[in-house]
Design an enzyme around this catalytic site. Structure first.
Site, PDB file in Angstrom:
ATOM      1  N   VAL A 229       1.142  -2.138  10.802  1.00 50.74           N
ATOM      2  CA  VAL A 229       1.887  -1.701  11.983  1.00 50.74           C
ATOM      3  C   VAL A 229       1.521  -2.505  13.226  1.00 50.74           C
ATOM      4  O   VAL A 229       2.101  -2.286  14.290  1.00 50.74           O
ATOM      5  CB  VAL A 229       1.662  -0.193  12.252  1.00 50.74           C
ATOM      6  CG1 VAL A 229       2.222   0.646  11.122  1.00 50.74           C
ATOM      7  CG2 VAL A 229       0.186   0.123  12.487  1.00 50.74           C
ATOM      8  N   MET A 230       0.574  -3.415  13.104  1.00 48.30           N
ATOM      9  CA  MET A 230       0.165  -4.260  14.231  1.00 48.30           C
ATOM     10  C   MET A 230       0.780  -5.645  14.035  1.00 48.30           C
ATOM     11  O   MET A 230       0.360  -6.394  13.150  1.00 48.30           O
ATOM     12  CB  MET A 230      -1.362  -4.344  14.298  1.00 48.30           C
ATOM     13  CG  MET A 230      -2.031  -2.999  14.504  1.00 48.30           C
ATOM     14  SD  MET A 230      -3.842  -3.054  14.303  1.00 48.30           S
ATOM     15  CE  MET A 230      -4.294  -4.092  15.680  1.00 48.30           C
TER      16      MET A 230
ATOM     17  N   GLU B  60       0.849  -1.194   0.000  1.00 50.51           N
ATOM     18  CA  GLU B  60       0.000   0.000   0.000  1.00 50.51           C
ATOM     19  C   GLU B  60       0.887   1.248   0.000  1.00 50.51           C
ATOM     20  O   GLU B  60       1.961   1.258   0.615  1.00 50.51           O
ATOM     21  CB  GLU B  60      -0.868  -0.017   1.264  1.00 50.51           C
ATOM     22  CG  GLU B  60      -1.802   1.170   1.422  1.00 50.51           C
ATOM     23  CD  GLU B  60      -2.533   1.169   2.763  1.00 50.51           C
ATOM     24  OE1 GLU B  60      -3.579   1.828   2.863  1.00 50.51           O
ATOM     25  OE2 GLU B  60      -2.052   0.494   3.710  1.00 50.51           O
TER      26      GLU B  60
ATOM     27  N   CYS C  36      -4.755  -3.439   3.143  1.00 50.68           N
ATOM     28  CA  CYS C  36      -4.368  -3.334   4.544  1.00 50.68           C
ATOM     29  C   CYS C  36      -5.486  -3.748   5.497  1.00 50.68           C
ATOM     30  O   CYS C  36      -5.873  -4.899   5.519  1.00 50.68           O
ATOM     31  CB  CYS C  36      -3.848  -1.926   4.838  1.00 50.68           C
ATOM     32  SG  CYS C  36      -2.693  -1.874   6.241  1.00 50.68           S
TER      33      CYS C  36
ATOM     34  N   LYS D 106      -9.904   1.978  -0.958  1.00 52.70           N
ATOM     35  CA  LYS D 106      -9.982   1.352   0.364  1.00 52.70           C
ATOM     36  C   LYS D 106     -11.230   1.794   1.121  1.00 52.70           C
ATOM     37  O   LYS D 106     -11.433   2.981   1.389  1.00 52.70           O
ATOM     38  CB  LYS D 106      -8.727   1.705   1.155  1.00 52.70           C
ATOM     39  CG  LYS D 106      -8.563   1.005   2.492  1.00 52.70           C
ATOM     40  CD  LYS D 106      -7.218   1.414   3.082  1.00 52.70           C
ATOM     41  CE  LYS D 106      -6.914   0.746   4.399  1.00 52.70           C
ATOM     42  NZ  LYS D 106      -5.599   1.169   4.912  1.00 52.70           N
TER      43      LYS D 106
END
Length: 272
Positions: free
Chosen positions: A169-170, A38, A142, A109
């Site tokens: 980011v997780m 992304e 994402c 998205k």
């Protein structure tokens, strides 16, 4: 079908360099379908609308889209990638799938994550699939991975491969859910994540890598590193994604009972 992914480490705002790096990575191997992360040319953490206005591009007329189409023509392949899209004063985190003929599919998205809601509009295009050389492919972006309805819609519309450009980011979360999405829908999933660190607002972000390709039975066909740039190509048989049987008695789709699946709360309405 040969499916490839590129795990990148983009530098924020360095669009030409990030694009060149991704193309160099894809040129290092052969694949029928490549999946890039992304926002792979711009970086992720915008700090102002001025930045977004400067870096976002139109689709299909922007330079990144043109460059990807040209790469697809030269290498006879298709590419799924995530871009910052500008359209009549609105901005989207968009996914495109290009082949030698041009843009075959565009998806904006639908599910925005965290501070994305400050900068981007939620998508206004449905989940669709496109046929590439006899294989149907769909796009998620994402955090769409959190919503099982998204992958299920693509599968019901014939997707055998779900390309999943991401900036995760997780840690671990999407790697688990996308294995589940593959298993529950009987499809291949391809998550192309990025690595690196951005601290351009009050919220520092570390991107988690671990890009992966998953088979319809949930098997990890490839699992990438957490903190290095990576290129991987896996041979898959799309026919595996056409058999939805769990056993001789049960079928993922034939056993569905959609008339009983309205899970909305009383009075709940669709939100923008």
């Amino acid at each position: 079908m040969r499916i490839g992914l590129v795990q990148t480490a983009p530098l924020f705002g360095a669009v030409k360099q990030n694009l060149a790096d991704a193309c160099t990575a894809m040129a290092s191997a052969e694949a029928n379908l490549w999946v890039l992360p992304e926002l792979f040319t711009t970086g992720y953490q915008f700090a102002s609308f001025d930045e977004l206005e400067r870096l976002a591009e139109s689709i299909p007329d922007g330079p990144t889209t043109h460059a990807l189409i040209e790469f697809a023509r030269l290498h006879d392949c298709a590419i799924a990638a995530g871009l910052a899209e500008r359209d009549e004063g609105r901005f989207f985190t968009a996914g495109i799938l290009v082949d030698p003929r041009g843009v075959a599919l565009r998806y904006r998205k639908i599910h925005l994550f965290a501070e994305e809601k400050q900068w981007f509009s939620p998508g206004d295009t449905p989940f669709e699939t496109i046929e590439l050389e006899g294989v149907r492919v769909g796009l998620l972006i994402c955090v769409d991975h959190v919503f099982p309805e998204a992958a299920r819609t693509l599968a019901l519309r014939g997707a055998e491969v779900i390309a999943h450009p991401a900036n995760l980011v997780m840690p671990v979360y999407a790697q688990i859910t996308m294995r589940t999405r593959a298993l529950e829908n009987g499809v291949f999933t391809v998550t192309a994540n990025r690595i690196g660190f951005e601290y351009r607002t009050s919220q520092p972000l570390t991107f988690t890598g671990c890009s992966q390709i998953v088979s319809p039975d949930g098997t990890l066909l490839y699992s990438g590193p957490a903190d290095t740039v990576d290129v991987a190509v896996v041979d898959v048989d799309p026919a595996f994604a056409r058999d939805k049987a769990l056993n001789r008695w049960n079928d993922r789709f034939a056993d569905r009972r959609p008339l009983l699946y309205d899970a909305r709360l009383s009075g709940e309405q669709e939100t923008d």
